[in-house]
Write a protein that holds these residues in place. Sequence first.
Motif, short mmCIF file in Angstrom:
data_model
loop_
_atom_site.label_atom_id
_atom_site.label_comp_id
_atom_site.label_asym_id
_atom_site.label_seq_id
_atom_site.Cartn_x
_atom_site.Cartn_y
_atom_site.Cartn_z
N THR A 280 0.86 -1.18 0.00
CA THR A 280 0.00 0.00 0.00
C THR A 280 0.89 1.22 0.00
O THR A 280 2.08 1.14 0.28
N ALA A 281 0.26 2.31 -0.31
CA ALA A 281 1.03 3.54 -0.32
C ALA A 281 0.13 4.70 0.02
O ALA A 281 -1.08 4.67 -0.23
N GLN A 282 0.73 5.71 0.58
CA GLN A 282 0.00 6.94 0.88
C GLN A 282 0.35 7.95 -0.21
O GLN A 282 1.52 8.21 -0.47
N LEU A 283 -0.69 8.46 -0.85
CA LEU A 283 -0.46 9.47 -1.90
C LEU A 283 -0.96 10.80 -1.38
O LEU A 283 -2.13 10.93 -1.03
N ILE A 284 -0.09 11.78 -1.30
CA ILE A 284 -0.49 13.08 -0.74
C ILE A 284 -0.21 14.16 -1.77
O ILE A 284 0.87 14.17 -2.40
N ILE A 285 -1.17 15.02 -1.92
CA ILE A 285 -0.95 16.14 -2.81
C ILE A 285 -1.22 17.43 -2.06
O ILE A 285 -2.29 17.61 -1.47
N ASN A 286 -0.26 18.32 -2.09
CA ASN A 286 -0.44 19.62 -1.44
C ASN A 286 -0.44 20.71 -2.50
O ASN A 286 0.52 20.84 -3.26
N THR A 287 -1.52 21.42 -2.54
CA THR A 287 -1.56 22.53 -3.50
C THR A 287 -2.65 23.51 -3.14
O THR A 287 -3.63 23.14 -2.49
N GLU A 288 -2.47 24.73 -3.57
CA GLU A 288 -3.53 25.71 -3.38
C GLU A 288 -4.70 25.40 -4.30
O GLU A 288 -5.85 25.66 -3.99
N LYS A 289 -4.37 24.89 -5.45
CA LYS A 289 -5.41 24.60 -6.44
C LYS A 289 -6.02 23.24 -6.13
O LYS A 289 -5.63 22.21 -6.70
N THR A 290 -6.92 23.27 -5.17
CA THR A 290 -7.41 22.00 -4.68
C THR A 290 -8.15 21.19 -5.73
O THR A 290 -8.15 19.98 -5.71
N VAL A 291 -8.79 21.89 -6.64
CA VAL A 291 -9.56 21.16 -7.65
C VAL A 291 -8.62 20.32 -8.50
O VAL A 291 -8.81 19.11 -8.66
#
Lengths: 1133, 445
Positions: free
Chosen positions: A1106-1117
């Motif tokens: 398994t893996a954790q995928l994280i995305i950080n951005t102001e442009k949430t859409v």
Amino acid sequence: MEQGSLLAKISEASCNIRSVLEMAGSLQVTLKPEPSVEERELANAAADQYEQNLTVNEDLKQMLESNKDSAKLDAMKRIVGMIAKGKNASELFPAVVKNVASKNIEIKKLVYVYLMRYAEEQQDLALLSISTFQRALKDPNQLIRASALRVLSSIRVPIIVPIMMLAIKEASADLSPYVRKNAAHAIQKLYSLDPEQKEMLIEVIEKLLKDKSTLVAGSVVMAFEEVCPDRIDLIHKNYRKLCNLLVDVEEWGQVVIIHMLTRYARTQFVSPWKEDPASFSAQDISALGMNQDCVIKDGVLEEDNEKDFYESDEEQKEKDQKVKKPYAMDPDHRLLIRNTKPLLQSRNAAVVMAVAQLYWHLAPKSEAGIVSKSLVRLLRSNREVQYIVLQNIATMSIQRKGMFEPYLKSFYVRSTDPTMIKTSKLEILTNLANEANISTLLREFQTYVKSQDKQFAAATIQAIGRCATNISEVTDTCLNGLVCLLSNRDEIVVAESVVVIKKLLQTQPAHHGEIIKHMAKLLDTITVPVARASILWLIGEYCERVPKIAPDVLRKMAKSFTNEDDLVKLQILNLGAKLYLTNSKQTKLLTQYILNLGKYDQSYDIRDRTRFIRQLIVPNEKSGALSKYAKKIFLAQKPAPLLESPFKDRDRFQLGTLSHTLNTKAIGYLELSNWPEVAPDPSVRNVEVIELGKEWSVALGKAKKEKPTEKFYSDSEEEESASTTDTESESTSESEKEKNGKEEGSSMENSESSSEELSDSESESKEGSAKKKFKTTEESDSDDTEKKTKMISKKRESSGSSDSESSSTEESSSDSESESDSESDAESRKHKNAIASKRKQMAVPEKKASSKQDVSLLDLDDFNPVSTPVAVPTPAILSPSLVADLEGLSLSRSSVIDVSSPIFVPMKTHELLHRMSGKGLAAHYHFSRQPCIYGNQMVSVQVTLTNTTDQKLENIHVGERKLPAGMKMHVFNPIEFLEPEESITVSMGIDFCDSTQTASFQLCTKEDHFNVNIQPPVGELLLPVTMSEKDFKTEQGMLTGMNETSTTITVAPQNSTRLVLLEKVVKAANLGVVPSGQDNIHRFSAKTVHSGSLMLVTVELKEGSTAQLIINTEKTVIGSILLRELKPVLSQG
Amino acid sequence: MRIKLLQNRVLLGRQSVSSTCTPLGSTMIHSLFLINSSGDIFLEKHWKSVVSRSVCDYFFEAQERATEAENVPPVIPTPHHYLLNVYRHKIFFVAVIQTEVPPLFVIEFLHRVVDTFQDYFGVCSEVVIKDNVVVVYEVLEEMLDNGFPLATESNILKELIKPPTILRTVVNTITGSTNVGDQLPTGQLSVVPWRRTGVKYTNNEAYFDVIEEIDAIIDKSGSTITAEIQGVIDACVKLTGMPDLTLSFMNPRLLDDVSFHPCVRFKRWESERILSFIPPDGNFRLLSYHVSAQNLVAIPVYVKHNISFRDSSSLGRFEITVGPKQTMGKTVEGVMVTSQMPKGVLNMSLTPSQGMHTFDPVTKLLSWDVGKINPQKLPSLKGTMSLQAGTSKPDENPTINLQFKIQQLAISGLKVNRLDMYGEKYKPFKGIKYMTKAGKFQVRT
């Protein structure tokens, strides 16, 4: 003619007068017997007799001792006459050398002539003359200085090497270019006298290469070729100058320079040939325009237009990427091709040929055609020139028929041509034969066959044979024609025809019983052994087709066996064996008879063969297992002989060389290297940025040979320091830089081209500055991480950041100079810098990706990881993608540091318009992942248009657009027409406003318009950025909460390795890779194209796939869409 | 010595990145031998160490094999050298080279040497070269330095070494003065290396000859198989000072395949189709051009022929008539017909309607000097050929080679529009002459 005879008479008269006067003079001065008789003897070139020689020498000595110049001169003239006739005049040496200081310039000259001829033999005495030359080297008259240097360097006496070296060094700094030219010549002389001086001489060459005088250029390049042709690094900084000076150099120098630059270009630029046919059209356009502007556009246009590359076969990718890559010609490459073109108009055949070979070896295939006209023009020249040119055309015409097809008739043979010209022309005609022109050609050949020159007639028959095999349509016609020739009266013609027919029948084992029968009849008349042997072979080979005739032939041959040539005897044996196997009833006895004859033949070859055949075919108790297979052995299907051009493999030699003419490697032949896979950095040719140039030449040396590089480096460092201490040379190089800059602006010859370049670079730099605006502060941080690799960071600074920054890294002197320079200069410099930085940018992110793993890599293999993929443990996946990067990089990249070039450019294309719905017009698009040249908020899209109809499509353009609010689009320029089966790639820019909304517009042709849509995958709305792990974490810390989306996914097991994972992610989205300290965490960073907001992606591999995928951005859409898209990518295999 | 050299090479090898080249140190043209048609070496010149004249044995071998002079291959490899030769004025100019060099470079240079001799002495023959051996030597010395061409412009050479004239020869012998100039030729340093400075004439004149040669192959039936025009503009310019000339044409589009004298400004031609140049002093070839589009090439003459051999008889018929075709109303002059008859022809008995004819029974060469063609009364040559008895008839009819001249006509239609001079104040006298000639004009029969 009349004039000539008159002149002869006059000179005769004058001769008489002179001899009378001479006689009078000599009677007065010396008392010697009959000088005039002696002289007449010499003039008439009577056979030299030794005793007479002695007496001549005696009085010559006396004359030289005299105090009258006229007597001395006379003596010297006679001595020169002796030398000219190859007589030995060495014993006069002491008498002659005394006159070296003569005031009379003609005596002096003749003494020089004498010295050069005999100094080697009388070294000690020759030394007497040296001081005279040393004095003359300081003479105020440049002519005297030059000629003193010439003679001094021509005296091949090893003791004076140091004197020569000193003289050359001084002369190379002489104010007179004529003296400097002679210094360049002297370099070669000294080198051949004492190769130990090489290193010092290279220094002089280096200095002289910087010379601005056209007078010097040719000679120094000649010296370069002679002394150190492998020191290609010396050329870098003079490359552009040489290209620009070329037109004004004297013609002999032009030849040498062109040949040298051809070699140079083959090591420095990538091949312009590997493009696919689609981009050919674009190339053609650029060929018409022939300006850089166009080329740069091409670079953009031509990116990745292969369609189904990606879908095809993933495993093939590596190879494919190497073979098929988008191509943009280096402006320097173009410069060379453009600047040599006018020289095709030269009156000097050697120059024209040199340019032709340059085009052949360097120009895109579509442009090479322009040389054919000039080469054909040379055919009017002398026979020797014709001969060489025809040979070269013959080689060219094999590979590229199209080049010379329009000139077919120029190769028609005249009865007055010498045989060697005739055969060369014939060779070319044969090479050019195709379905369309073969009938005309055959008619022409008919005339040749009848030629009185039988050797040529025979060659023509061979040619017909070759045409017949190459063009299947005419095989039968040719065969019939050749059969007709069998009744020719000339035996050579008949014999040649038989041989050719034999070959043809073999390639075409159809039913040709009739022809064989016909040929069997010929056996009664024809006497040429080769022909008889050929006929016998044919009958034997196809004996089952002529069952009645074959035994009869054998019977006849049995009768004449003893009188036949060996060649024929062997074939008789052969025929006998074959018939024995197929028709033993009729021929058993005959064959045995023949075998008996053969057993006692004089030739051991025939005896051997007889023994061998007997064992094989006649069954007896001893015969081994082989005899069972005798039939298979004798009547095996034989491969048809290949009728090939003798020029087929000539192209392994550089055209226009001696080696090519001889078809063997001549002594001193310099191999033309293959194109490099990846171009070495072009910025080495930048004259302005010395620092960079130095560094890069080092890198280049490393890339070329993977051997201990320290040595090399330190060497060049020494050179560097040497050149800086040598203030004079420094100042010349400085002034030259200035001159070069100005030259571009002002030189008459280049005004046109340079203005193009200028305007070009202007637009370039504007863009550059535009990009700079959206530069962030990450730069300094990223530099932190790379402190170890100081060199690189320095480069990045100097290239990546603005102009002023770059100069700050240089010495202050060059800085001030750049400021004082004219506007145009600075502009052009910017342009060059921009190019340089682009190249560097491609390389840098690659390094960053791997730097954590193996830092030492950076020093070792610097910027050239791809050319050495085996030796270097670079991630294998990334290397090919870097290739793609290098290629995909258009010339108009911005020079902003933080936006890196993409790690990977997908080849995947999307359909824009299917050819069915587009009435024959097909369109595909793909994302090149380059910053768009039309605006920095736009995504650049490459559209490939293909005409699948059989008519021209005209005026292809973008019509009405239906764009959502805020979206903008920059369309491509209307395409005037598109030929059938051709395709063209154009680029567009679309500002998607960081959304995945569709851009709809109309694609119009002259008649129709079609509605089409482009919808961007979210991964294409990003531009990769490079940052350190630390920065990443900082940024990530600021983008939490609402700005973070995450999910847990299952990762397919094969995706869990680092390399595969990286590959998958960057394939799906245009992300930059952030070096990671932990093995299980992978970080990617990018920014959105429109707003420039950061997009940080983290993949954290956990246990249990398994893996954790994280995305950080102001442009949430976008963030969430990207998350959704990345999920399947990682979970699927 | 040799060993020492090798050692050096090894030491140097460390430095060289790729050691494909060996410092043999021989450049371009090593030596030059002049050989006459009877195989005597009558002049030799070495620019580096001496190469034994025995190297020419390889040449003689090749010459023997080739049977005819013009079939001698221009490039002959020998074990240690390469012999490149050109054959002109019945002299072989054999250059000896040792290493790779573009062969055309050497060949072109050798031709330039011949041109220079011709320019110096009026003719280039064995006798003249032997008579002027010192000047020849001096010129060769200037033309090549260490085997690399140094000064090949005859204008410059003539400043360095004055060509022999009667007056100068006489004066030199009496006063002991020299042929050798003591000034550096100014051209060598200027931007116009082909022109010397300080030129002065009392009559300033500039003449241009537009000369076109037609190369054609006409087939049996009279239709053109291939035809091309080779044109040149030869100039004789004798103008004071530094004149800057421009020459413009009425129809410059004809000239799409041209080669220029180095003096022509290429850019100007590219953009405006005007020839702009500072001329060399004296005679020179301004440009040569090539018109290959066949429809542009008018064929000014035709040949009617009836040549037949009969198998049975030992007599053959021979009949040819020459007539004007597209001559634009000009007269065709200087017509000369030559034909190489087959070997079987023993003799010919012919009667021309005009001009003279000869047949050489040894070389089997028939030539007929026709002269002018009168359209009212076409010249013809009729008669019989006697063939060797017993042999069968030749396969091929002989090819007819034609020479002719047409004054005041450039067959391509090229016309000079105007000639202007800048840079000098005087008014020069200008003249332009047109001429069309047959080049390699062949009629197959």
